[in-house]
Write an enzyme that holds these catalytic residues in place. Structure first.
Site, PDB file in Angstrom:
ATOM      1  N   GLU A 129      -0.752   4.403 -11.757  1.00  0.00           N
ATOM      2  CA  GLU A 129      -0.122   4.316 -10.430  1.00  0.00           C
ATOM      3  C   GLU A 129      -0.305   5.627  -9.680  1.00  0.00           C
ATOM      4  OE1 GLU A 129       0.998   2.581  -8.215  1.00  0.00           O
ATOM      5  OE2 GLU A 129       2.408   1.042  -8.824  1.00  0.00           O
ATOM      6  N   ASP A 130      -0.230   5.565  -8.355  1.00  0.00           N
ATOM      7  CA  ASP A 130      -0.243   6.802  -7.572  1.00  0.00           C
ATOM      8  C   ASP A 130       1.161   7.389  -7.460  1.00  0.00           C
ATOM      9  OD1 ASP A 130       0.592   4.695  -5.987  1.00  0.00           O
ATOM     10  OD2 ASP A 130      -0.451   5.367  -4.189  1.00  0.00           O
ATOM     11  N   ASP A 167       8.384   5.273  -6.961  1.00  0.00           N
ATOM     12  CA  ASP A 167       9.397   5.615  -5.962  1.00  0.00           C
ATOM     13  C   ASP A 167      10.714   4.944  -6.379  1.00  0.00           C
ATOM     14  OD1 ASP A 167      10.868   5.174  -3.387  1.00  0.00           O
ATOM     15  OD2 ASP A 167       9.175   6.168  -2.488  1.00  0.00           O
ATOM     16  N   PHE A 224       8.199  11.470   2.585  1.00  0.00           N
ATOM     17  CA  PHE A 224       7.058  10.559   2.589  1.00  0.00           C
ATOM     18  C   PHE A 224       5.772  11.369   2.502  1.00  0.00           C
ATOM     19  CE2 PHE A 224       4.114   7.292   3.679  1.00  0.00           C
ATOM     20  CZ  PHE A 224       4.687   6.175   3.107  1.00  0.00           C
ATOM     21  N   ARG A 282      -5.577   8.037   3.138  1.00  0.00           N
ATOM     22  CA  ARG A 282      -5.877   7.905   1.710  1.00  0.00           C
ATOM     23  C   ARG A 282      -6.993   8.853   1.278  1.00  0.00           C
ATOM     24  NH1 ARG A 282      -3.299   3.186  -0.330  1.00  0.00           N
ATOM     25  NH2 ARG A 282      -3.234   1.417   1.080  1.00  0.00           N
TER      26      ARG A 282
HETATM   27  C1  PRP Z   1       3.029   2.004  -3.364  1.00  0.00           C
HETATM   28  C2  PRP Z   1       2.574   2.661  -4.653  1.00  0.00           C
HETATM   29  C3  PRP Z   1       3.309   1.931  -5.716  1.00  0.00           C
HETATM   30  C4  PRP Z   1       4.578   1.501  -5.019  1.00  0.00           C
HETATM   31  C5  PRP Z   1       5.691   2.419  -5.446  1.00  0.00           C
HETATM   32  O1  PRP Z   1       2.250   0.877  -3.150  1.00  0.00           O
HETATM   33  O2  PRP Z   1       1.180   2.565  -4.805  1.00  0.00           O
HETATM   34  O3  PRP Z   1       2.595   0.797  -6.167  1.00  0.00           O
HETATM   35  O4  PRP Z   1       4.374   1.648  -3.608  1.00  0.00           O
HETATM   36  O5  PRP Z   1       6.872   2.074  -4.802  1.00  0.00           O
HETATM   37  P1  PRP Z   1       8.176   1.577  -5.577  1.00  0.00           P
HETATM   38  O6  PRP Z   1       8.352   2.445  -6.797  1.00  0.00           O
HETATM   39  O7  PRP Z   1       9.255   1.794  -4.547  1.00  0.00           O
HETATM   40  O8  PRP Z   1       8.013   0.127  -5.924  1.00  0.00           O
HETATM   41  P2  PRP Z   1       2.087   0.169  -1.729  1.00  0.00           P
HETATM   42  O9  PRP Z   1       2.889  -1.111  -1.749  1.00  0.00           O
HETATM   43  O10 PRP Z   1       2.392   1.143  -0.643  1.00  0.00           O
HETATM   44  O11 PRP Z   1       0.556  -0.240  -1.740  1.00  0.00           O
HETATM   45  P3  PRP Z   1      -0.759   0.655  -1.771  1.00  0.00           P
HETATM   46  O12 PRP Z   1      -0.921   1.186  -3.191  1.00  0.00           O
HETATM   47  O13 PRP Z   1      -1.851  -0.294  -1.407  1.00  0.00           O
HETATM   48  O14 PRP Z   1      -0.594   1.784  -0.777  1.00  0.00           O
HETATM   49  C1  7HP Z   2       5.356   4.421  -1.553  1.00  0.00           C
HETATM   50  C2  7HP Z   2       4.701   5.453  -0.906  1.00  0.00           C
HETATM   51  N1  7HP Z   2       3.481   5.529  -0.334  1.00  0.00           N
HETATM   52  C3  7HP Z   2       3.138   6.702   0.211  1.00  0.00           C
HETATM   53  N2  7HP Z   2       3.933   7.780   0.217  1.00  0.00           N
HETATM   54  C4  7HP Z   2       5.149   7.746  -0.347  1.00  0.00           C
HETATM   55  O1  7HP Z   2       5.927   8.834  -0.332  1.00  0.00           O
HETATM   56  C5  7HP Z   2       5.572   6.543  -0.940  1.00  0.00           C
HETATM   57  N3  7HP Z   2       6.693   6.153  -1.583  1.00  0.00           N
HETATM   58  N4  7HP Z   2       6.535   4.853  -1.947  1.00  0.00           N
END
Ligand code: PRP
Ligand code: 7HP
Length: 184
Positions: free
Chosen positions: A98-99, A102, A151, A164
Site C-alpha cells: 500500500e502507499d 489512513d 493530506f 502522483r
Molecule cells: C488510498 C490509499 C489506500 C487508501 C487508504 O487509496 O491508496 O488504498 O486510500 O485510506 P484508508 O486507510 O482511509 O482506507 P485511494 O482510494 O485514494 O485510491 P488510489 O490508490 O487510486 O489513490
Molecule cells: C488517502 C490519501 N491519499 C493521499 N494523501 C493522503 O494523505 C491520503 N490519506 N488517505
C-alpha cells in the site's frame, strides 16, 4: 517544490534509502521462499516498483484496485473491488503493498478478503502510515514512515489523480482542496 505544496515532507533520497531498507528486511524475512507482492492500485504503483528492486528473493506481482464509497466526505467503510487478482493465492506468501494506511478501512477489508482465500501467509507493507486517523485496528508488518495528520501527495499519492508523479512526498496546501485551483 511543486507550487501546490506547503512543504516537502519526504525528500526523494530519504524515500529511496527507506525503501531500500524495507526491501532488504523483506528479503531477509522471506529467505528461501517465493513472494507474491499484491499492489493496491493506483497509489502503490510507484512504491511497489521501487521496493521489489530491493527484494532479492523471487517476487511475483499481482494487483487489486478497490474503491471506497463516500471518500470525499470521509470513508464510510464500504469497499468495492474494481479489479481483482489474476491468480489463486491459496498456499502463497502474500505481501500487500500500500502507499498509505489512513483510517485503515481499505486495508482491513483487503486483509479479510485475502485471508479468506487461504494464503500460506499474509503480511502488509505500507510506505506511509497516518495513525492519527485510524478508525479500525490493522496490523502493519512493514512501514516506511509515520506521517502527521495532513493530506500528502507525491510518489504515487494523489489528490484528484494529480501529483502522483512527483518524486517526493509533500503536504498539499489546504487551499488546493478547499476549492482553490489545482496548479498542475
Ligand atoms: C488510498 C490509499 C489506500 C487508501 C487508504 O487509496 O491508496 O488504498 O486510500 O485510506 P484508508 O486507510 O482511509 O482506507 P485511494 O482510494 O485514494 O485510491 P488510489 O490508490 O487510486 O489513490
Ligand atoms: C488517502 C490519501 N491519499 C493521499 N494523501 C493522503 O494523505 C491520503 N490519506 N488517505
Amino acid at each position: 517544490m511543486h507550487p501546490d505544496g506547503e512543504r516537502v515532507l519526504l525528500e526523494e533520497e530519504e524515500i529511496r534509502k527507506r525503501v531500500r531498507e524495507l526491501g532488504e528486511q523483506i528479503a531477509g524475512d522471506y529467505a528461501g521462499k517465493e513472494l507474491l507482492a499484491v499492489g493496491i492500485l493506483k497509489g502503490a504503483m510507484i512504491f511497489l516498483a521501487d521496493l521489489v528492486r530491493f527484494i532479492s528473493v523471487p517476487v511475483f506481482f499481482d494487483f487489486m484496485a478497490v474503491s471506497s464509497y463516500g471518500k470525499s466526505t470521509g470513508p464510510s467503510g464500504a469497499v468495492r473491488i474494481l479489479k481483482d487478482l489474476e491468480r489463486d493465492i491459496e498456499g502463497c506468501h502474500v505481501l500487500v503493498v500500500e502507499d498509505i494506511v489512513d483510517t485503515g478501512l481499505t486495508l482491513s477489508y483487503l486483509v479479510g478478503n485475502l485471508q479468506s482465500r487461504r494464503p500460506a501467509s499474509l503480511k502488509v507493507c505500507t510506505l506511509l502510515d497516518k495513525p492519527a486517523r485510524r478508525r479500525v485496528d490493522v496490523v502493519v508488518d512493514y512501514r516506511g514512515f509515520v506521517v502527521p495528520d495532513r493530506f500528502v501527495v507525491g510518489y504515487g499519492l494523489d489528490y484528484n489523480e494529480c501529483y502522483r508523479n512527483l518524486p517526493y512526498v509533500m503536504v498539499l496546501r489546504p487551499a488546493v482542496y478547499k476549492g482553490g485551483n489545482l496548479n498542475v
